[in-house]
Design an enzyme around this catalytic site. Structure first.
Site, PDB file in Angstrom:
ATOM      1  N   ARG A 197     -43.318 -16.928 -18.596  1.00  0.00           N
ATOM      2  CA  ARG A 197     -43.771 -18.299 -18.807  1.00  0.00           C
ATOM      3  C   ARG A 197     -44.332 -18.452 -20.214  1.00  0.00           C
ATOM      4  NH1 ARG A 197     -46.164 -19.849 -14.357  1.00  0.00           N
ATOM      5  NH2 ARG A 197     -47.407 -21.537 -15.179  1.00  0.00           N
TER       6      ARG A 197
ATOM      7  N   GLU B  44     -42.858 -29.472  -8.811  1.00  0.00           N
ATOM      8  CA  GLU B  44     -43.605 -30.002  -7.672  1.00  0.00           C
ATOM      9  C   GLU B  44     -44.310 -31.261  -8.165  1.00  0.00           C
ATOM     10  OE1 GLU B  44     -46.529 -27.422  -5.859  1.00  0.00           O
ATOM     11  OE2 GLU B  44     -47.070 -28.982  -4.415  1.00  0.00           O
TER      12      GLU B  44
ATOM     13  N   LYS C  70     -51.925 -26.585 -14.229  1.00  0.00           N
ATOM     14  CA  LYS C  70     -52.077 -27.947 -13.713  1.00  0.00           C
ATOM     15  C   LYS C  70     -53.476 -28.167 -13.140  1.00  0.00           C
ATOM     16  CE  LYS C  70     -47.413 -28.696 -11.984  1.00  0.00           C
ATOM     17  NZ  LYS C  70     -46.682 -28.903 -10.735  1.00  0.00           N
TER      18      LYS C  70
HETATM   19  P1  ATP Z   1     -48.019 -24.933  -9.598  1.00  0.00           P
HETATM   20  O1  ATP Z   1     -46.826 -24.308  -8.909  1.00  0.00           O
HETATM   21  O2  ATP Z   1     -49.205 -24.082  -9.698  1.00  0.00           O
HETATM   22  O3  ATP Z   1     -48.324 -26.314  -9.143  1.00  0.00           O
HETATM   23  P2  ATP Z   1     -46.294 -24.922 -11.871  1.00  0.00           P
HETATM   24  O4  ATP Z   1     -46.695 -25.092 -13.301  1.00  0.00           O
HETATM   25  O5  ATP Z   1     -45.572 -23.709 -11.452  1.00  0.00           O
HETATM   26  O6  ATP Z   1     -47.620 -25.122 -11.113  1.00  0.00           O
HETATM   27  P3  ATP Z   1     -44.061 -26.452 -10.917  1.00  0.00           P
HETATM   28  O7  ATP Z   1     -43.938 -27.908 -10.794  1.00  0.00           O
HETATM   29  O8  ATP Z   1     -43.858 -25.628  -9.712  1.00  0.00           O
HETATM   30  O9  ATP Z   1     -45.489 -26.196 -11.496  1.00  0.00           O
HETATM   31  O10 ATP Z   1     -43.109 -25.933 -12.082  1.00  0.00           O
HETATM   32  C1  ATP Z   1     -41.770 -26.306 -12.178  1.00  0.00           C
HETATM   33  C2  ATP Z   1     -41.001 -25.266 -12.933  1.00  0.00           C
HETATM   34  O11 ATP Z   1     -41.544 -25.079 -14.227  1.00  0.00           O
HETATM   35  C3  ATP Z   1     -41.051 -23.921 -12.244  1.00  0.00           C
HETATM   36  O12 ATP Z   1     -39.732 -23.396 -12.187  1.00  0.00           O
HETATM   37  C4  ATP Z   1     -41.938 -23.087 -13.094  1.00  0.00           C
HETATM   38  O13 ATP Z   1     -41.560 -21.743 -13.062  1.00  0.00           O
HETATM   39  C5  ATP Z   1     -41.751 -23.704 -14.481  1.00  0.00           C
HETATM   40  N1  ATP Z   1     -42.945 -23.515 -15.293  1.00  0.00           N
HETATM   41  C6  ATP Z   1     -44.209 -23.850 -14.978  1.00  0.00           C
HETATM   42  N2  ATP Z   1     -45.068 -23.474 -15.936  1.00  0.00           N
HETATM   43  C7  ATP Z   1     -44.338 -22.868 -16.907  1.00  0.00           C
HETATM   44  C8  ATP Z   1     -44.653 -22.241 -18.161  1.00  0.00           C
HETATM   45  N3  ATP Z   1     -45.905 -22.177 -18.622  1.00  0.00           N
HETATM   46  N4  ATP Z   1     -43.631 -21.737 -18.885  1.00  0.00           N
HETATM   47  C9  ATP Z   1     -42.369 -21.814 -18.438  1.00  0.00           C
HETATM   48  N5  ATP Z   1     -42.009 -22.371 -17.268  1.00  0.00           N
HETATM   49  C10 ATP Z   1     -42.972 -22.897 -16.498  1.00  0.00           C
END
Ligand code: ATP
Ligand code: MG
Length: 561
Positions: A264, A38, A274
Site C-alpha cells: 500500500r 467500501e 479512513k
Molecule cells: P478499510 O478497509 O479499513 O475501510 P481501505 O482503505 O482498505 O479501508 P477500501 O475501500 O476497502 O478501504 O479500499 C479499496 C481498495 O483500495 C482496496 O483494494 C485497498 O486495498 C486499496 N487501498 C486502500 N488503501 C490503500 C493504500 N494506502 N495504497 C494502495 N491501495 C490502497
C-alpha cells in the site's frame, strides 16, 4: 486551454508482468480487474494508487476494470459515499463503462452458495458470541479450539441458517462459519465467519436482508461472478488468500480469479487511514472531508492538484511488494511538473506594501501586456493595469538590506515584471515608525521591462495596481502534520501542524476576480493557487496549492551530482 499531455513513461512491474505472461501463455484471453471500495468514507491518495493500477492495467492490456462497491456492512455505509467515490474515480480520469457493480447485487447468489457450503458440511452455524469466538481462535503460537457447535448436523445448520435469514435471532446471536481447520497456522483459516446477523437497513437492498456476508465471503465470489481475472489488493490481504482460494475451490463458481497483493501507499506528513481521517473531520481539525490539507481526492482537488499529476505520481512510485513510505515531496514534485507546464501566470500580493510612483500621472491607467505562460507560447498574453499607486510584497523591500538582498531598498532600482523600472526615493512611516508606503519614481523608457540603454536591475518584482486590484482571502496551506511520521510518539493529534493553514488578506490582479474553481494558476514568485468554492462574487478565496520551492527536485539534483 488545450495542452498536449505527454505520454506517461513506459513502466512495468511484477503485476503487469504476471498479466502479460497470462495472456502470452494463454491462461486468459481477456483481462478483467476491479476497484472495490467500501462506501464508508472518501477516497484518498492511497486509493488513487490502486485505481491507477487496476484501471491502468485494464487499459494497457485492452481489458476492462469494474467499479465494485464492497457494500456488505450497512451500518457504516452511505449513498453519499457511493456518489462521491464515483465522482472521484471519474475526476481521476477513469471510466468503468457499464461495469458498475455492487457486492449487494450478489446477496441472493452468495446466500445460495452459503447453503451449498452447509450441504457439503463445509460451514456451520455457531452460537458462540463474538468474544467467545475470539477466545477460541488461539494465537500465532497456539492452535485454536473447536466450537462446541461445530458438529451440528447438516439439517440443523440448514434450518438455523434459514431462520437467521428469516430474522428470528437478534444481532450477534449466531454466525455462519466455514469449517476449515482450527489448528491452521493461518488464523484466517480457523473457521472464519461468513455471515453475521445485522438488523439494519441497507442503502441498496433496504430491509430485504438481516444477515450480511463478511468481506471474505463476498469478495472472491463477487470476483468470480464478474469474471475478474486478476484481483489486485494490498498486502494485508496476503494472509486471506488461502481462504479466498479455499472458498473458490469449494463452490460452483462460474470463473476462477486469482488474488495478487502489492504494498500500500504510505506518505510522509499525512495519514491514509479512513478511521483517522474521519476523526479529523468529526473533531473539527479540518474544514471537512475535502479540506485542502486532507489526503482525500476531494481535498487534493480542492487544493488544486491536477488529476494528471496524481496519475503521474502513481506511475512514478510504481508497484512492488516492499512496504515503504514515500516522501510527500515526490507527490508535490509530480504536481509541480504538471502545473509548471499548464498553470497560467498571474500577479497577486500576499502581504501588501503600498508604492506611490511620484512621477506617474494621477488618474492614468495603462494596460500592459503580460505573458501568460513562459513554458507555453500558445497561452498568449493578457493585459494588467498599471497605475500611480501599486502594491508590492512587503518582503521585497528592506530599508537596510543585508548583503545578498537585491530587491527594493532606498535609492535602489528594480524591475516590475512586464511594466517599468522603479527607484525607491523615500519611505513613509506610521506613528510606530513602521514603513507603510514607499515613494518611488519610474523610468518611462523602460515600458515592458527593458531599458534602451541595456541596464539590468538585479531583481524583478511582482506587483498589482492598487486602484484596480481585487482584495482576496488567501489560504496558505502546508503539510497537515509537522513531522514526517505522525503519531510515532503516540500523540497523533499532537503532531498536527499549527501552521498547516494560515489565512492572509492580499490583492490579486483583476483577471482573477472571476477565476473559476478547478483552474490552478501560478501567482508569480509565490506559488500555485486555485480558487476555493468558498469564493463569492467580489470576494475571491484562493488556496495555495504549493509553493514554487521544489525541495524534492533539489535533493535529487544534489544526490545526482
Ligand atoms: P478499510 O478497509 O479499513 O475501510 P481501505 O482503505 O482498505 O479501508 P477500501 O475501500 O476497502 O478501504 O479500499 C479499496 C481498495 O483500495 C482496496 O483494494 C485497498 O486495498 C486499496 N487501498 C486502500 N488503501 C490503500 C493504500 N494506502 N495504497 C494502495 N491501495 C490502497
Ligand atoms: Mg478495505
Amino acid at each position: 486551454m488545450s495542452i498536449e499531455t505527454p505520454p506517461p513513461p513506459e513502466r512495468t512491474d511484477f503485476i503487469r508482468d504476471i498479466v502479460a505472461a497470462d495472456l502470452r501463455e494463454g491462461r486468459h484471453t481477456a483481462i478483467v480487474t476491479r476497484f472495490p471500495p467500501e462506501p464508508n468514507g472518501y477516497l484518498h491518495i492511497g486509493h488513487a494508487k490502486s485505481i491507477c493500477l487496476n484501471f491502468g492495467i485494464a487499459a494497457e492490456f485492452g481489458g476492462q476494470c469494474n467499479l465494485r462497491f464492497d457494500d456488505t456492512n450497512p451500518v457504516k455505509e452511505e449513498q453519499a459515499y457511493i456518489d462521491a467515490i464515483e465522482a472521484d474515480v471519474r475526476w481521476l480520469g477513469f471510466d468503468w463503462g457499464e461495469h458498475l457493480h455492487y457486492a449487494s447485487d450478489y446477496f441472493g447468489q452468495l446466500y445460495e452458495w452459503a447453503v451449498d457450503l452447509i450441504r457439503s458440511d463445509r460451514a456451520y452455524v455457531d452460537d458462540l458470541s463474538a468474544d467467545e469466538i475470539r477466545e477460541h481462535r488461539g494465537t500465532l503460537t497456539e492452535p485454536g479450539r473447536e466450537s462446541p457447535w461445530r458438529d451440528r448436523s447438516v439439517e440443523e445448520n440448514l434450518d438455523l441458517f434459514e431462520r437467521m435469514r428469516g430474522g428470528e435471532f437478534p444481532n450477534g446471536a449466531r454466525v455462519l462459519r466455514a469449517k476449515v481447520d482450527m489448528a491452521s497456522p493461518n488464523l484466517n483459516l480457523r473457521d472464519p465467519v461468513l455471515y453475521r446477523i445485522v438488523h439494519a437497513a441497507h442503502p441498496r437492498t433496504g430491509d430485504a436482508w438481516c444477515i450480511y456476508p463478511t468481506y471474505d465471503f463476498a469478495h472472491g465470489q463477487s470476483d468470480a461472478i464478474e469474471g475478474v481475472t486478476h484481483s489486485i489488493c494490498t498486502l494485508e490481504f496476503e494472509n486471506h488468500r488461502p481462504l479466498y482460494d479455499w472458498l473458490l475451490d469449494s463452490l460452483p463458481v462460474p470463473s476462477r480469479p486469482h488474488q495478487y497483493e502489492f504494498a500500500r501507499l504510505n506518505l510522509t506528513n499525512t495519514v491514509l487511514s479512513k478511521r483517522v481521517l474521519l476523526r479529523l473531520v468529526n473533531e473539527g481539525h479540518v474544514r471537512g472531508w475535502d479540506d485542502p490539507r486532507m489526503p482525500t481526492l476531494s481535498g487534493l482537488r480542492r487544493r488544486g492538484f491536477p488529476a494528471e499529476g496524481i496519475r503521474s505520481f502513481a506511475t512514478e512510485i510504481g508497484v512492488s511488494r516492499n512496504d515503504s513510505v514515500v516522501e510527500v515531496g515526490v507527490l508535490e514534485h509530480a504536481i509541480r511538473n504538471v502545473l509548471n507546464r499548464t498553470a497560467p501566470r498571474r500577479f497577486g500580493i500576499l502581504d501588501p506594501l503600498k508604492v506611490i510612483i511620484e512621477n506617474y500621472p494621477e488618474g492614468q491607467v495603462e494596460e500592459l501586456q503580460a505573458i501568460n505562460n513562459p513554458e507555453d507560447a500558445s497561452a498568449g498574453t493578457r493585459t494588467v493595469p498599471f497605475s500611480r499607486e501599486l502594491y508590492i510584497e512587503a518582503d521585497d523591500f528592506r530599508e537596510d538590506p543585508p548583503p545578498k538582498f537585491f530587491r527594493l531598498a532606498p535609492g535602489r532600482e528594480v524591475r516590475l515584471r512586464s511594466a517599468y523600472f522603479i527607484t525607491c526615493r523615500d519611505v513613509v512611516r506610521d506613528a510606530d515608525g513602521k514603513v507603510v508606503e514607499l515613494r518611488c519614481t519610474y523610468d518611462p523608457a523602460t515600458r515592458g521591462g527593458d531599458a534602451p540603454d541595456g541596464r539590468r536591475p538585479k531583481a524583478t518584482l511582482h506587483w498589482v495596481s492598487a486602484a484596480r486590484a481585487v482584495p482576496a482571502e488567501i489560504r496558505l496551506y502546508d503539510h497537515l502534520f509537522s513531522r514526517p511520521d505522525p503519531g510515532a510518539d503516540d500523540d497523533l493529534f499532537g503532531d498536527l501542524s499549527p501552521t498547516s493553514e494560515v489565512v492572509v488578506h492580499g490583492f490579486v490582479e483583476p483577471s482573477l476576480a472571476e477565476a473559476s474553481v478547478g483552474e490552478t494558476i501560478q501567482l508569480e514568485r509565490l506559488g500555485y493557487f486555485c480558487p476555493d468554492p468558498d469564493s463569492r462574487p467580489g470576494h475571491p478565496v484562493l488556496n495555495r496549492t504549493l509553493t514554487l520551492k521544489d525541495t524534492w527536485a533539489r535533493l535529487q539534483a544534489r544526490l545526482g551530482s
